[in-house]
Design a protein around this motif. Structure first.
Motif, PDB file in Angstrom:
ATOM      1  N   TYR A  10      -3.432  -9.499  -1.138  1.00 59.67           N
ATOM      2  CA  TYR A  10      -4.417  -8.257  -1.746  1.00 59.67           C
ATOM      3  C   TYR A  10      -5.425  -8.547  -1.709  1.00 59.67           C
ATOM      4  O   TYR A  10      -6.279  -7.301  -2.416  1.00 59.67           O
ATOM      5  N   ASP A  42       0.477  -1.163  -0.156  1.00 56.58           N
ATOM      6  CA  ASP A  42      -0.076  -0.025  -0.011  1.00 56.58           C
ATOM      7  C   ASP A  42       0.732   1.177   0.215  1.00 56.58           C
ATOM      8  O   ASP A  42       0.243   1.790  -0.818  1.00 56.58           O
ATOM      9  N   VAL A  67       0.907   2.661  -8.730  1.00 52.60           N
ATOM     10  CA  VAL A  67       1.056   1.525  -9.372  1.00 52.60           C
ATOM     11  C   VAL A  67       1.719   1.050 -10.288  1.00 52.60           C
ATOM     12  O   VAL A  67       1.555  -0.619 -10.212  1.00 52.60           O
ATOM     13  N   TYR A 119      -7.421  -5.245  -3.433  1.00 52.48           N
ATOM     14  CA  TYR A 119      -6.833  -4.713  -4.670  1.00 52.48           C
ATOM     15  C   TYR A 119      -7.767  -5.717  -6.044  1.00 52.48           C
ATOM     16  O   TYR A 119      -8.297  -6.690  -6.199  1.00 52.48           O
ATOM     17  N   THR A 129      -4.932  -4.715 -10.953  1.00 51.71           N
ATOM     18  CA  THR A 129      -4.183  -4.449 -10.355  1.00 51.71           C
ATOM     19  C   THR A 129      -2.766  -5.443  -9.783  1.00 51.71           C
ATOM     20  O   THR A 129      -1.647  -5.640 -10.068  1.00 51.71           O
TER      21      THR A 129
END
Length: 352
Positions: A324, A285, A293, A329, A333
């Protein structure tokens, strides 16, 4: 399953130490139930390739780092500089092992030299490996060996491991500490940076101290890459990166691969297998917040570190993916973290 292209592992060193007749090629290809990485478990975990490190271990038995790093504070003594002839012989043994694995795999493992080869082999279901050297001890001061290694497939190079060499100074295993632990690059180290730029070799900043980092940042025209490093603000280990360093990596279009080693994840800096996966999510994070990202991936350090027990081996990578997902996420991602970001930074460094 989310495919994972990983920034760092030490399986070649583990295999070399087995002292098997074929150097450990069969153990890797067939699986030996030892260590953290082999081909059957890679397939089970969605591990499609990565940077395979050549690391020169000390001649003498190293300090018991894990035991020392179990203390609330530590500063682990480092081995002396590695002698050139020994470093080259050891590197050749591991590099030849990687090519032996490729030759005996029947196409299941390939050594790749450009991103097109990586993509093609991933699509074909082959393990796409890239030759990386962790610590430039096998390279002579005149850099002649660099040309030879490049022709052999070297595409990523860490100027130092944590011990000093003729190119610069690494960070010790120290907690709590910043990465500002010593002098910067030598003149020979600065020449090596320029030579890597000319050849299109990734310069790995993991293990390099902060002054060396800034020397590379000032000299290099390539993206800044730390293949297996974490966040100093969350775990004050000297191996982890400061916010200012993360900003420079972001501004260069570079990349950080999250290290799975528990001592670089935990706020207390300890080597402990019961480290929760939430600590990995917390570092990820933070890296995404500071870098964006598109500039974060994974740099597991498989076969080179104590990692969270909930992952255990490469076959356990889906557990990290699920952690994740639980943190919110999405698939886009996860694909970036898993593979796309690594291939992007390699393409920016190596060219099309």
């Amino acid at each position: 399953m989310i495919p994972i292209f990983d920034g760092h592992n030490d399986v070649l060193l583990r295999l070399m130490r087995k002292s098997e007749p074929d150097g450990g090629a069969a153990s890797f290809l067939n699986g030996d139930g030892a260590g953290q990485l082999d081909l059957p478990r890679a397939r089970a975990g969605g591990f499609v390739g990565g940077l395979f490190a050549v690391f020169i271990p000390p001649r003498e038995k190293d300090a018991d780092r894990d035991a020392m790093m179990a203390k609330p504070e530590y500063d682990v003594p480092l081995p002396e500089k590695s002698e050139l002839t020994y470093a080259q012989a050891t590197a050749f043994e591991m590099i030849s092992l990687l090519f032996r694995i490729q030759r005996r795999s029947g196409g299941a493992v390939r050594v790749c030299r450009d991103v097109g080869e990586i993509r093609a082999n991933i699509d074909a279901g082959s393990l796409a490996t890239v030759l990386h050297i962790e610590g430039a001890e096998p390279i002579d001061g005149d850099l002649r060996m660099l040309e030879i290694l490049y022709e052999a497939g070297l595409r990523s190079l860490g100027l130092v491991w944590s011990r000093p060499n003729i190119f610069g100074h690494g960070v010790p295993f120290r907690f709590p500490s910043s990465p500002d632990t010593g002098p910067g690059l030598t003149d020979t180290g600065k020449a090596l940076v320029k030579a890597c730029n000319e050849l299109g070799i990734v310069i790995d900043l993991s293990h390099l101290n902060e002054k060396g980092f800034w020397d590379v940042a000032a000299l290099s025209d390539a993206p800044l890459v730390a293949t297996h490093s974490n966040v100093n603000a969350l775990c004050q280990n000297s191996r982890n990166l400061t916010d200012r360093q993360l900003g420079a990596i972001r501004d260069s279009g570079g990349m950080v691969g999250l290290n799975f080693a528990t001592c670089f994840l935990r706020a207390d800096g300890k080597v402990a297998g019961d480290t929760p996966l939430e600590d990995m999510v917390r570092h990820t994070d933070y890296l995404i917040e500071k870098l964006g990202v598109d500039h974060v991936g994974l740099g597991s350090d498989f076969d080179g570190a104590v990692i969270p027990e909930k992952i255990g081996t490469v076959a356990g990578l889906p557990h990290l993916v699920e952690a994740y997902r639980a943190a919110g996420y999405d698939d886009a991602t996860l694909r970036k973290l898993g593979t796309e970001n690594w291939l992007g930074v390699l393409e920016r460094t190596w060219g099309g």
